[in-house]
Structures are given as structure tokens and as C-alpha cells.
Enzyme design. Structure first.
Site, mmCIF file in Angstrom:
data_model
loop_
_atom_site.group_PDB
_atom_site.id
_atom_site.type_symbol
_atom_site.label_atom_id
_atom_site.label_comp_id
_atom_site.label_asym_id
_atom_site.label_seq_id
_atom_site.Cartn_x
_atom_site.Cartn_y
_atom_site.Cartn_z
ATOM 1 N N GLU A 133 89.111 41.406 29.589
ATOM 2 C CA GLU A 133 89.295 40.381 28.559
ATOM 3 C C GLU A 133 90.757 40.042 28.265
ATOM 4 O O GLU A 133 91.078 38.889 27.957
ATOM 5 C CB GLU A 133 88.586 40.807 27.264
ATOM 6 C CG GLU A 133 87.060 40.797 27.354
ATOM 7 C CD GLU A 133 86.468 42.060 27.966
ATOM 8 O OE1 GLU A 133 87.241 42.987 28.307
ATOM 9 O OE2 GLU A 133 85.236 42.117 28.120
ATOM 10 N N HIS A 210 79.907 48.822 24.278
ATOM 11 C CA HIS A 210 79.556 48.127 25.516
ATOM 12 C C HIS A 210 80.720 47.923 26.484
ATOM 13 O O HIS A 210 80.522 47.586 27.627
ATOM 14 C CB HIS A 210 78.937 46.764 25.212
ATOM 15 C CG HIS A 210 79.939 45.764 24.699
ATOM 16 N ND1 HIS A 210 80.292 45.683 23.377
ATOM 17 C CD2 HIS A 210 80.672 44.825 25.339
ATOM 18 C CE1 HIS A 210 81.183 44.736 23.227
ATOM 19 N NE2 HIS A 210 81.447 44.192 24.398
ATOM 20 N N ARG A 212 83.570 47.550 29.208
ATOM 21 C CA ARG A 212 83.687 48.068 30.589
ATOM 22 C C ARG A 212 84.620 49.270 30.684
ATOM 23 O O ARG A 212 84.364 50.202 31.423
ATOM 24 C CB ARG A 212 84.202 46.945 31.502
ATOM 25 C CG ARG A 212 83.098 46.075 32.056
ATOM 26 C CD ARG A 212 83.659 44.984 32.951
ATOM 27 N NE ARG A 212 82.622 44.399 33.792
ATOM 28 C CZ ARG A 212 81.669 43.585 33.391
ATOM 29 N NH1 ARG A 212 81.583 43.255 32.105
ATOM 30 N NH2 ARG A 212 80.766 43.104 34.235
HETATM 31 C C1 UD1 Z 1 80.299 40.589 28.156
HETATM 32 C C2 UD1 Z 1 81.762 40.176 28.177
HETATM 33 C C3 UD1 Z 1 82.536 40.913 27.093
HETATM 34 C C4 UD1 Z 1 81.871 40.768 25.738
HETATM 35 C C5 UD1 Z 1 80.407 41.182 25.849
HETATM 36 C C6 UD1 Z 1 79.686 40.938 24.556
HETATM 37 C C7 UD1 Z 1 82.879 39.639 30.291
HETATM 38 C C8 UD1 Z 1 83.462 40.161 31.532
HETATM 39 N N1 UD1 Z 1 82.349 40.540 29.450
HETATM 40 O O1 UD1 Z 1 80.255 41.972 28.529
HETATM 41 O O2 UD1 Z 1 83.849 40.390 27.019
HETATM 42 O O3 UD1 Z 1 82.527 41.598 24.828
HETATM 43 O O4 UD1 Z 1 79.773 40.403 26.871
HETATM 44 O O5 UD1 Z 1 78.480 41.627 24.503
HETATM 45 O O6 UD1 Z 1 82.872 38.447 30.069
HETATM 46 N N2 UD1 Z 1 72.380 42.078 30.056
HETATM 47 C C9 UD1 Z 1 71.037 41.774 29.892
HETATM 48 N N3 UD1 Z 1 70.707 40.885 28.909
HETATM 49 C C10 UD1 Z 1 71.627 40.285 28.118
HETATM 50 C C11 UD1 Z 1 72.970 40.613 28.289
HETATM 51 C C12 UD1 Z 1 73.340 41.509 29.272
HETATM 52 O O7 UD1 Z 1 70.170 42.282 30.585
HETATM 53 O O8 UD1 Z 1 71.245 39.480 27.263
HETATM 54 C C13 UD1 Z 1 72.755 43.044 31.118
HETATM 55 C C14 UD1 Z 1 72.661 42.466 32.538
HETATM 56 O O9 UD1 Z 1 72.170 43.448 33.418
HETATM 57 C C15 UD1 Z 1 74.124 42.154 32.874
HETATM 58 C C16 UD1 Z 1 74.840 43.263 32.124
HETATM 59 O O10 UD1 Z 1 74.113 43.441 30.930
HETATM 60 O O11 UD1 Z 1 74.381 42.169 34.255
HETATM 61 C C17 UD1 Z 1 76.308 43.034 31.845
HETATM 62 O O12 UD1 Z 1 76.549 41.793 31.245
HETATM 63 P P1 UD1 Z 1 78.058 41.174 31.318
HETATM 64 O O13 UD1 Z 1 78.048 39.877 30.591
HETATM 65 O O14 UD1 Z 1 78.540 41.200 32.699
HETATM 66 O O15 UD1 Z 1 78.915 42.267 30.557
HETATM 67 P P2 UD1 Z 1 78.948 42.684 29.038
HETATM 68 O O16 UD1 Z 1 79.265 44.124 29.001
HETATM 69 O O17 UD1 Z 1 77.742 42.191 28.360
HETATM 70 N N1 UDP Z 2 75.714 41.776 16.997
HETATM 71 C C1 UDP Z 2 74.375 41.367 16.863
HETATM 72 N N2 UDP Z 2 73.388 42.267 17.171
HETATM 73 C C2 UDP Z 2 73.656 43.528 17.603
HETATM 74 C C3 UDP Z 2 75.006 43.922 17.760
HETATM 75 C C4 UDP Z 2 76.017 43.014 17.460
HETATM 76 O O1 UDP Z 2 74.108 40.244 16.471
HETATM 77 O O2 UDP Z 2 72.697 44.298 17.852
HETATM 78 C C5 UDP Z 2 76.792 40.801 16.700
HETATM 79 C C6 UDP Z 2 77.931 41.289 15.819
HETATM 80 O O3 UDP Z 2 77.658 41.073 14.445
HETATM 81 C C7 UDP Z 2 79.102 40.457 16.302
HETATM 82 C C8 UDP Z 2 78.799 40.221 17.768
HETATM 83 O O4 UDP Z 2 77.399 40.492 17.932
HETATM 84 O O5 UDP Z 2 79.160 39.181 15.679
HETATM 85 C C9 UDP Z 2 79.621 41.123 18.610
HETATM 86 O O6 UDP Z 2 79.157 41.118 19.916
HETATM 87 P P1 UDP Z 2 79.575 42.201 20.972
HETATM 88 O O7 UDP Z 2 79.918 43.462 20.291
HETATM 89 O O8 UDP Z 2 78.485 42.210 21.987
HETATM 90 O O9 UDP Z 2 80.841 41.524 21.675
HETATM 91 P P2 UDP Z 2 82.415 41.519 21.345
HETATM 92 O O10 UDP Z 2 82.601 41.010 19.974
HETATM 93 O O11 UDP Z 2 82.910 42.905 21.549
HETATM 94 O O12 UDP Z 2 82.971 40.615 22.387
#
Ligand code: UD1
Ligand code: UDP
Length: 371
Positions: A133, A210, A212
Site C-alpha cells: 500500500e 489482514h 500482507r
Molecule cells: C486488500 C487490499 C488492502 C486493504 C484490504 C482491505 C491490496 C493489495 N490489498 O487486501 O490494501 O487493506 O483489501 O480489506 O489492494 N477474499 C474473499 N472475499 C472477499 C474479499 C477477499 O474471498 O470479499 C479473499 C480472496 O481469496 C482473495 C483474498 O481474500 O484472493 C485476498 O484479497 P486481496 O484483495 O488480494 O487482499 P486483502 O488482504 O483483502
Molecule cells: N469493517 C467492517 N466489517 C468488519 C471489519 C471491518 O465493516 O467485519 C470496516 C471497518 O469499520 C472499516 C473498514 O471495514 O471502515 C476497514 O477495512 P479493512 O480493515 O478491511 O481495510 P483497511 O482499512 O485496513 O484498508
């Protein structure tokens, strides 16, 4: 009629763009809003769209199980191309630092479409924290035309990188708009587990993880720390909505599935999640958005990361970085559970990230620039 294309793909982008979309849609006599979702997230994105009643014009539907960064980037570039060519937007809006935000901005740049970057200027200056990020956000800065910085600190970061002053606007963070919109609505938990959970008798620790950079050993350490915390406190219990990422779920389930005082649940819709934050005693998280929301609710946050690009609440004392060291996480959590004065000091309500009016400021600027 000017065309504003809004592109987003993950849960936090959706939550933070809902107030902007709603504000843009109040101006349909001047602008047409084209909503494109990449669906980098699927279920977690759809949860937000449903709660806020947002319809979309295009859905790239790219999510794959265990997707990697190159897959996300290339699929978005390929699929967005045709849509930009067809719609020829006057500006594209992207939010934050996800790979959706970066890839969509890159696609706009390839088509010489102006880019507005919401939540610009956050920095750690550490290439791999948060990964990817930090670099995504810097790359968007390099190609954006309008930069909406949430705080003075973010504004100054952009100035230091020679972004022209007249292209940066301090607006606050739209997540606070979404939070206030949600808090205004009356709500009672309808999820059976949360409905019957006795918040008055327990010190509820809300946990989300969550990132990476936490995969593997750091996440294992965090889980082990949670086990020690609940076993050394008589009234602390953990509620942990576990991100759908299979890598995260695998580790968390493996270590925590048989713990009676640690409740693993699926990701919650935004409304119940906000109300859960409000009922929690304290929050342990590596989330960016939650670090911004919790200070407005007066909830102390221990950040499960080595560094944060959101230092404002750390400076004002409601958020503390605890990293991924087991002893440190346990020590800092137990201090907050045991010492009232320490807890009180960290639980004052402050709003370093916004006043709930960020979206209307952003939309005014966009309309002024376009029309
Ligand atoms: C992504 C963003 C991160 C953000 C996070 C919020 C990137 C590289 N990462 O990370 O910046 O903080 O979202 O949550 O842009 N999956 C599902 N269903 C969903 C969502 C995810 O099954 O609704 C699973 C899938 O297997 C997918 C994996 O999660 O391949 C990872 O999703 P990805 O968007 O690559 O990474 P996040 O850790 O979610
Ligand atoms: N959030 C949600 N449900 C959950 C966990 C988080 O709606 O079970 C909301 C939270 O209030 C915040 C956003 O999701 O607004 C944060 O998302 P996430 O932590 O996935 O991503 P990040 O902000 O780290 O990019």
C-alpha cells in the site's frame, strides 16, 4: 454534462466512497456518475453496496481465491480499458492505497483522463510497510491531478514531494462521514451471537487482522498473544471477525478455533461492525480504517503493526503501536485491561481524521473544477 467515473474494489474503498457517491448523486443536473467496481473483494464489497443501497454501472468481477498482486493489476488494466474508452470520463476518482486504486489510476493515465485521489498523502516512507500500500499510494500521487488530503500532515507530506500547492485540498477523511451516517441510524444487533453476548459483564476485545506484512509468523504471534491475554484475564473475551482471505483464515482458525473465550466470526456488515466497535472495551487491529474510526468513538486502539501511516491519533494518545511481538502485545493489552487511569487516558473522543463533512468538500471542489 460532465462524467465522473468512480472506481473501487475493496471493502474500505467502498465504505469511504459511499459518502462521496451519495454527494455526487445530489448533482445529477451537472454531472453523470459512473460507478465501476473491480470487485477485488466480492462478498466484503457486496456487503457495503447492499447496506448503503449503492447500484453499480460496471462490475469487473476480478476476484480470485488467493489472488496475487500481478493478477489484480493486470485484470483491472485489461478490463477497465474498454470502459474508459467507451465512457470517456472527464475525471476518475480513486480512493486510498489498494491495488484497485493504483491500477485504475494507471489506466486513467494511459487514457489521459484526469485523476482525483481521495485520501492522498499518507506515508510511512517504508517501502514494505504497509505492503504494497505504501508504494501504491505514492504511485497514485505521481499521476493524480487533484489530491484530497485528509489531514494537515498528509498535506505537508505531499508538499514535501513537490505536489503543487494549488492541487492539494485538506478535506478530512470520508470514513468519518460514513461512520457518522451509520451512527445516526437506530440499530440493534440481529446476529444471534452478538444479540446474546453480554457486553456489560465482559471486557470485549475486538480484533481484526489482514495485512500482507502480517501473514505467517507475525499473525501466528498475534494469535498466540490473544490466547495468553484471555487466559490471564478473568473477564476479557475476544470477538474476532476474520477476514475472508484464506491465508489469514487458515492461520487464525488453526491457532484459535478451540478457544472458548475467543469468538471467531465472519466479517460483519458495516452497521453491526460500527456498533460492535462502540460496545467493545478496546480494539486490537492492523486495519487502516479502524485506526481512523475508533478515536471518534473514544475506543483505545492497539495497532498490530510495526509502523503506521496514520500517526495523528498516536500523537494524540488514543492509539498505540504494539507491533507483532507476543510479549509486547500481551503487556500493553493487560495494562489497558487492568489500569483504569491508563484506559481512561486512551479513551477520550477525538476526531483527528475529520468532522463528517469531507465528502461535501470534495464534491464541491470537483464540481467547481469540472463545471
Ligand atoms: C486488500 C487490499 C488492502 C486493504 C484490504 C482491505 C491490496 C493489495 N490489498 O487486501 O490494501 O487493506 O483489501 O480489506 O489492494 N477474499 C474473499 N472475499 C472477499 C474479499 C477477499 O474471498 O470479499 C479473499 C480472496 O481469496 C482473495 C483474498 O481474500 O484472493 C485476498 O484479497 P486481496 O484483495 O488480494 O487482499 P486483502 O488482504 O483483502
Ligand atoms: N469493517 C467492517 N466489517 C468488519 C471489519 C471491518 O465493516 O467485519 C470496516 C471497518 O469499520 C472499516 C473498514 O471495514 O471502515 C476497514 O477495512 P479493512 O480493515 O478491511 O481495510 P483497511 O482499512 O485496513 O484498508
Amino acid at each position: 454534462m460532465k462524467k465522473v467515473m468512480v472506481v473501487f474494489g475493496t471493502r474500505p474503498e467502498a465504505i469511504k466512497l459511499v459518502p462521496v457517491i451519495k454527494e455526487l448523486e445530489k448533482n445529477t443536473q451537472k454531472i453523470r456518475v459512473i460507478k465501476v467496481v473491480t470487485a477485488q473483494h466480492r462478498q466484503m464489497l457486496d456487503q457495503v453496496l447492499k447496506v448503503f443501497n449503492i447500484t453499480t454501472d460496471y462490475d469487473l468481477n476480478i476476484m480470485k481465491k488467493k489472488q496475487n498482486l500481478s493478477q489484480i493489476t493486470t485484470l483491472i488494466l485489461q478490463k477497465l480499458d474498454r470502459i474508459i474508452e467507451k465512457e470517456k470520463p472527464d475525471i476518475m476518482l480513486v480512493q486510498g492505497d489498494t491495488t484497485t486504486a493504483f491500477s485504475a489510476a494507471l489506466s486513467a493515465f494511459y487514457h489521459k483522463v484526469n485523476i482525483g485521489h481521495i485520501e492522498a498523502g499518507l506515508r510511512t516512507y517504508d517501502k514494505f510497510n504497509p505492503y504494497p500500500e505504501e508504494i501504491n499510494r505514492k504511485l497514485v500521487t505521481a499521476i493524480a491531478d487533484l489530491h484530497f488530503a485528509p489531514t494537515v500532515l498528509a498535506y505537508n507530506n505531499l508538499l514535501k514531494e513537490n505536489v503543487p500547492k494549488n492541487k492539494i485540498y485538506i478535506t478530512g477523511n470520508t470514513v468519518i462521514d460514513a461512520l457518522f451516517m451509520t451512527l445516526k441510524q437506530k440499530y440493534e444487533f440481529d446476529i444471534p451471537f452478538l444479540k446474546k453476548f453480554d457486553f456489560s459483564k465482559k471486557k470485549t476485545i475486538l480484533v481484526t487482522v489482514h495485512r500482507r506484512e502480517n501473514w505467517g509468523m507475525p499473525l501466528q504471534n498475534i494469535c498466540k498473544a490473544l490466547k495468553i491475554i484471555v487466559s490471564s484475564s478473568k473477564d476479557a473475551e475476544v470477538i474476532f471477525p476474520v477476514h475472508y482471505n484464506p491465508i489469514v483464515r487458515g492461520t487464525v482458525q488453526n491457532i484459535l478455533k478451540n478457544e472458548s473465550k475467543i469468538h471467531l466470526i465472519d466479517p460483519l456488515e458495516y452497521q453491526p461492525f460500527v456498533h460492535l466497535m462502540n460496545r467493545a472495551y478496546l480494539i486490537l487491529t492492523d486495519s487502516g480504517g479502524i485506526q481512523e474510526e475508533a478515536p471518534s468513538l473514544g475506543k483505545p486502539v492497539l495497532v498490530l503493526r510495526k509502523i503506521t501511516e496514520r500517526p495523528e491519533a498516536v500523537q494524540s494518545g488514543t492509539v498505540k503501536i504494539v507491533g507483532d511481538n507476543i510479549n509486547n502485545i500481551v503487556k500493553e493489552t493487560i495494562k489497558l485491561l487492568s489500569f483504569k487511569a491508563k484506559y481512561k487516558k486512551m479513551s477520550c473522543k477525538i476526531n483527528p481524521y475529520g468532522d463528517g463533512k469531507a465528502a461535501s468538500k470534495i464534491v464541491k471542489i470537483i464540481i467547481h473544477k469540472l463545471c
